[in-house]
Each structure stands twice: as C-alpha cells, then as structure tokens.
Design an enzyme around this catalytic site. Sequence first.
Site: not given
Ligand SMILES: NC(=O)c1ccc[n+]([C@@H]2O[C@H](COP(=O)([O-])OP(=O)(O)OC[C@H]3O[C@@H](n4cnc5c(N)ncnc54)[C@H](O)[C@@H]3O)[C@@H](O)[C@H]2O)c1
Ligand SMILES: [Zn+2]
Length: 371
Positions: A145, A123, A239, A187, A250, A247
Amino acid sequence: MSVERINVELGDRSYPIHIGQGVLSNAYSYLEPHLVGRRVCILTDETIASLHLQTLLSALEGQGLRIETIIIPPGEREKSFERLQTVLGQLLDANFSRADTLIALGGGVIGDLTGFTASILKRGCNFVQIPTTLLAQVDSSVGGKTAINTPAGKNLVGCFYQPKLVLADTDVLATLPVRELKAGYGEVLKYGLIDKPDFFDWLEAHGADVLAGDPEALAQAVSICCQAKATIVKEDEFEHGRRALLNLGHSFGHALEGLAGFDGSVLHGEAVSAGMLMAYEYSQSLGLCSGQDVERVRAHLLALGLENLETLPEIVRADPDALFAYMMRDKKNKDEDLALILAKGIGQAYVEPQADQASVRAYVHAVCEAR
Ligand SMILES: NC(=O)c1ccc[n+]([C@@H]2O[C@H](COP(=O)([O-])OP(=O)(O)OC[C@H]3O[C@@H](n4cnc5c(N)ncnc54)[C@H](O)[C@@H]3O)[C@@H](O)[C@H]2O)c1
Ligand SMILES: [Zn+2]
C-alpha cells in the site's frame, strides 16, 4: 542471531523480507539480485539520514553503483502532492529510469511516499523498502500500500505497488524514540488480537522485552508480524475481504487521530492501541466477546504504558458526534454502511461490513461521556 527470511507470495510479484541484526550493513548482498540498472536513489528524512544513511551508503559503495540521495524533512506533512511533485521532478531531471532502483530508508511516511513515487515514475520503477521504525517493519513496508495525504484526509491518493525486497534491520530500532517504539507496538499487538491468540499470550510474557529493545524479542516479534501480514496479503492483496482485518482498531483509531488534528499529539499507533480497546469494548457491549477478554486487552495496554482512551488528549473525547461522523467517512465503508472489525474473543476478529450505527453511536457517546 541469524537473519530470518520470509517470502510474500504474490506470483511473479513475490518478494523476500530479511529480518534481523546487521541487515543494513550487508544491504548490498540482499539488494544485488534485485538490481536491474546500476543506479540507485535513496529517499530518506533528515533524522534517519543523520543516524543510518552512512551505514547504507558504506554497504553500497565500491560495488559499481551510481548512488544518489534525496533527503526531506521528517513528518507526516511530507506525504503531500507538493513533496511528490518535487521528488518526481528531481528524479526526472536526473533522468532516473524504470530500471533504476528507488530505496525507501525510513518509517511509514518515507515508505508510503517513496512507494507511490516509484509506482508512477515512468509507469513504475524498481522499488525497495528499508523500514526503520517498528511500525514500518511490522506493517507499512509489507503489502504494497502506498499513499499521500490530501486536505480531504489521510492516504486518500495512492495505489498498490509491491516492493522487490524488504530489509528490516532490528538494530536500527535502537535509535527510535520510546514513544515511536510504543506506537509501533500497537500494530504488533494488532496481529495477536486479529487471529493469533498464542502470539497475544507471548506478548503478555515478552512485550516488555520488545519495548526494552531486547534484540531476540524484537526480531521474533517482527518476524511473526511480517509472516502474519504476508499471509493475509497473499490471500487478499487488493483488500476485497480478509485484508480488512488489518484495520482492527483503525476505524475508531483514525477518528481519534483525526479529532486530534494530525499534529503529532496522537501518533497513529497510539490511536490504534486505544481504538483496538474500543473495538473490543464495543464487541463486548453486543455480547460478542467476554468482559475477561476486554480486561486482558486493557491490562496489557496498562502494563506496557500504551495508550487507551483515558490517556489520550481530552480533545479526542470532547465531541462524540464528531468522532462518530469521522468513522462514517472511513475508506472501508461502502454506500451508507459503516464497516467495522469486531471480535468474538482474543484472536477472533472478523469483518462486519454493516455495523449497527445506532449502537456504535451510543457506545461512542457512552465512552466519551464516562471518561
Ligand atoms: N502503507 C501501509 O500499509 C501503512 C500501514 C501503516 C501505516 N502507514 C503510514 O505510516 C506512517 C507512519 O509511519 P511511522 O510510524 O513509521 O512514522 P514516521 O515515518 O513519521 O516516523 C516516525 C518518526 O521517527 C523518525 N525515525 C524513523 N526511524 C528512526 C530511527 N530508526 N531512529 C530514530 N528516529 C527514526 C522519523 O524521522 C519520524 O520523525 C503514516 O503516514 C501511516 O499512514 C502505512
Ligand atoms: Zn495502522
């Protein structure tokens, strides 16, 4: 350069974000006040583990902590029920308790998966975010989120669960592939376009420095974005209204990503860049914002080599009806309505809960057929 501290004010769930160089190698000093039990588990992916896990382990060693690691493959596919189940199983088998601390060391994928795991483990256990992508530092690690994906779509299963601490070390971004940095920049730009016209001006002057990895420019951009996100989350944590502004771009963007098939050919931030331009173009078509505003957005994307509709793979433009149908399935929509974030100008975005579907469909057809 000093480390900046920003607070996300959410009453007894408030937490600090520390932003700057060298934060990871000093992780223990930031973490110590937030530890309950003496056990810590770091969840990360293979790529990040090979680059940055040792720095974190060295920072935590010798402090009387019991440290474990769970290393999973990189990629969006890991935000799944199967991975969630495996990770929960590993933690339960190891008798990880609510007082113990789960640390997400990674991008948004690791952050979302770890956060959701932390929220349901017994939990809810102690949870810390150490974002390693630009996208995660300016967006996904802040605001609580969490989610996994299902065959029905992205982020459809999850909850709000705030971390106890966010550590955004801008040095770790040096190893990020340029394509990922640019996707995260989408972003960053979003905050300027939502309600920070001065920040958009600043990005026009310094955006190239951010993408070149200039430490001062990166730290400044991450700070401004985290402050902006903290302000919106404080006003509307769950939200019900204003948070939906985040968004911007988005609804169009998710549809572009969806049509591309989530296979890595279109990254989330790339789709968001293109989607924001579409939101501005559509707003202009309604007479809400000026052609000059649209041209400023387009010129900025072009100047920095960011994605727009023309540069994305052909498949996203091939079927405008499918693009529109995807938009109609967006999480923001209520009943049969289409919710969109529209703009009256640069930094003047607003939530339109009932966009005119016929004109959105016509716009989507027009842009897909023209390009
Ligand atoms: N929770 C939220 O509010 C929220 C907001 C926006 C996006 N998201 C989610 O985030 C995800 C996308 O995140 P992302 O763009 O960070 O992608 P990701 O987490 O897939 O990372 C991108 C790639 O970069 C690599 N990587 C990460 N840090 C690195 C570093 N310092 N050096 C080299 N390589 C590195 C990772 O291994 C991966 O292959 C999606 O699933 C999306 O839905 C969530
Ligand atoms: Zn986004």
